[in-house]
Design an enzyme around this catalytic site. Structure first.
Site, PDB file in Angstrom:
ATOM      1  N   ASP A 140      61.410  97.611  54.065  1.00  0.00           N
ATOM      2  CA  ASP A 140      60.461  97.463  55.169  1.00  0.00           C
ATOM      3  C   ASP A 140      59.497  96.353  54.743  1.00  0.00           C
ATOM      4  O   ASP A 140      58.750  96.516  53.774  1.00  0.00           O
ATOM      5  CB  ASP A 140      59.725  98.795  55.362  1.00  0.00           C
ATOM      6  CG  ASP A 140      58.634  98.707  56.412  1.00  0.00           C
ATOM      7  OD1 ASP A 140      58.322  97.598  56.897  1.00  0.00           O
ATOM      8  OD2 ASP A 140      58.082  99.773  56.744  1.00  0.00           O
ATOM      9  N   ASP A 182      57.981  92.696  64.540  1.00  0.00           N
ATOM     10  CA  ASP A 182      56.684  92.259  65.062  1.00  0.00           C
ATOM     11  C   ASP A 182      55.759  93.460  65.275  1.00  0.00           C
ATOM     12  O   ASP A 182      54.603  93.467  64.822  1.00  0.00           O
ATOM     13  CB  ASP A 182      56.944  91.528  66.391  1.00  0.00           C
ATOM     14  CG  ASP A 182      55.779  90.671  66.858  1.00  0.00           C
ATOM     15  OD1 ASP A 182      54.783  90.566  66.110  1.00  0.00           O
ATOM     16  OD2 ASP A 182      55.869  90.114  67.962  1.00  0.00           O
ATOM     17  N   THR A 190      67.672  87.741  64.752  1.00  0.00           N
ATOM     18  CA  THR A 190      68.940  88.501  64.778  1.00  0.00           C
ATOM     19  C   THR A 190      68.815  89.870  65.419  1.00  0.00           C
ATOM     20  O   THR A 190      69.796  90.603  65.507  1.00  0.00           O
ATOM     21  CB  THR A 190      69.520  88.694  63.358  1.00  0.00           C
ATOM     22  OG1 THR A 190      68.643  89.539  62.615  1.00  0.00           O
ATOM     23  CG2 THR A 190      69.704  87.377  62.650  1.00  0.00           C
ATOM     24  N   VAL A 205      66.439  91.556  68.716  1.00  0.00           N
ATOM     25  CA  VAL A 205      66.420  91.434  70.178  1.00  0.00           C
ATOM     26  C   VAL A 205      66.861  90.033  70.627  1.00  0.00           C
ATOM     27  O   VAL A 205      67.478  89.882  71.677  1.00  0.00           O
ATOM     28  CB  VAL A 205      64.996  91.743  70.697  1.00  0.00           C
ATOM     29  CG1 VAL A 205      64.868  91.438  72.171  1.00  0.00           C
ATOM     30  CG2 VAL A 205      64.653  93.206  70.434  1.00  0.00           C
TER      31      VAL A 205
HETATM   32  P1  ADP Z   1      63.882  88.880  66.947  1.00  0.00           P
HETATM   33  O1  ADP Z   1      63.186  89.030  68.268  1.00  0.00           O
HETATM   34  O2  ADP Z   1      63.469  87.608  66.226  1.00  0.00           O
HETATM   35  O3  ADP Z   1      65.349  89.035  67.052  1.00  0.00           O
HETATM   36  P2  ADP Z   1      63.524  91.597  65.864  1.00  0.00           P
HETATM   37  O4  ADP Z   1      62.247  92.188  65.373  1.00  0.00           O
HETATM   38  O5  ADP Z   1      64.133  92.192  67.076  1.00  0.00           O
HETATM   39  O6  ADP Z   1      63.227  90.020  66.024  1.00  0.00           O
HETATM   40  O7  ADP Z   1      64.587  91.637  64.698  1.00  0.00           O
HETATM   41  C1  ADP Z   1      64.579  90.820  63.560  1.00  0.00           C
HETATM   42  C2  ADP Z   1      65.080  91.597  62.371  1.00  0.00           C
HETATM   43  O8  ADP Z   1      64.014  92.392  61.826  1.00  0.00           O
HETATM   44  C3  ADP Z   1      66.213  92.599  62.669  1.00  0.00           C
HETATM   45  O9  ADP Z   1      67.220  92.427  61.681  1.00  0.00           O
HETATM   46  C4  ADP Z   1      65.528  93.962  62.499  1.00  0.00           C
HETATM   47  O10 ADP Z   1      66.454  94.943  62.027  1.00  0.00           O
HETATM   48  C5  ADP Z   1      64.513  93.644  61.438  1.00  0.00           C
HETATM   49  N1  ADP Z   1      63.384  94.587  61.263  1.00  0.00           N
HETATM   50  C6  ADP Z   1      62.844  95.468  62.138  1.00  0.00           C
HETATM   51  N2  ADP Z   1      61.805  96.129  61.575  1.00  0.00           N
HETATM   52  C7  ADP Z   1      61.688  95.656  60.297  1.00  0.00           C
HETATM   53  C8  ADP Z   1      60.832  95.937  59.184  1.00  0.00           C
HETATM   54  N3  ADP Z   1      59.848  96.850  59.268  1.00  0.00           N
HETATM   55  N4  ADP Z   1      61.019  95.260  58.019  1.00  0.00           N
HETATM   56  C9  ADP Z   1      62.002  94.324  57.916  1.00  0.00           C
HETATM   57  N5  ADP Z   1      62.834  94.004  58.918  1.00  0.00           N
HETATM   58  C10 ADP Z   1      62.691  94.664  60.093  1.00  0.00           C
END
Ligand code: ADP
Length: 179
Positions: free
Chosen positions: A17, A41, A126, A128
């Protein structure tokens, strides 16, 4: 976990995380409005303290795709959050590769300007935004290796949220480091 050394820099792929990492900076997969959202985010905004981070983002305004902006980390263990805006995947012919590379490159540039020595990136675009993982991982690995050449960084972490993703990013890092 994959680990590669390049000069003074250790590059590694972790499953973690990102909000828990104690590094100089963590990178956020932000949107153009810098308003906070879902995925990583949302997690970063919650962990930093929503009100303070949103206020800092509001003062910046917005950020074009392929660029990044920097704020303090507030309640996070990291001193800075670098908000990088990766592209939404369309079909690969709309400049997606260049925009994703730009998001990494601009983040590294801001990091150098703020004397950041240790930094972690999530798998930008990667989730959304639907960028194919292998292709995104190759770009992340290439840009991280290029940044390591500048000798500003002690540690560059590609922080994945699942072991499956870490496998993909780890393989890309090994491949790009060997080529
Ligand atoms: P985007 O809109 O750029 O695709 P996302 O947040 O939907 O961004 O996903 C980007 C990556 O972050 C995905 O691989 C997701 O699994 C990952 N992710 C989500 N939460 C966390 C976290 N707390 N720490 C690290 N990676 C995360």
């Amino acid at each position: 976990m994959t680990r590669v050394a390049r000069g003074e820099t250790i590059l590694e792929v972790l499953t973690a995380d990102i909000t828990k990492l104690t590094l100089d900076a963590i990178v956020n997969a932000a949107n153009q409005g810098l308003k906070g959202g879902g995925g990583v985010d949302g997690a970063i905004h919650r962990a930093a303290g929503k009100a303070r981070l949103q206020d800092a983002c509001r003062q910046i305004g917005s950020c074009p795709t392929g660029e990044a902006r920097i704020t303090p980390g507030f309640g996070l263990p990291a001193r800075f959050v670098i908000h990088a805006v990766g592209p939404r995947w369309k079909d690969g012919s709309k400049g997606e590769d260049g925009l994703l590379a730009g998001a990494y490159r601009h983040s590294f540039r801001l990091a150098v300007e703020h004397e950041v020595r240790t930094i972690a990136f999530p798998a930008i675009s990667t989730g959304v935004y639907g960028f194919p993982k292998e292709r995104a991982a190759a770009i992340a690995a290439r840009e991280s290796l290029a940044a390591a050449e500048g000798e500003a960084f002690a540690r560059i972490v590609l922080c994945c949220f699942s072991d499956g993703d870490a496998l993909v990013y780890g393989k890309a890092l090994e491949q790009e480091a060997g080529s």
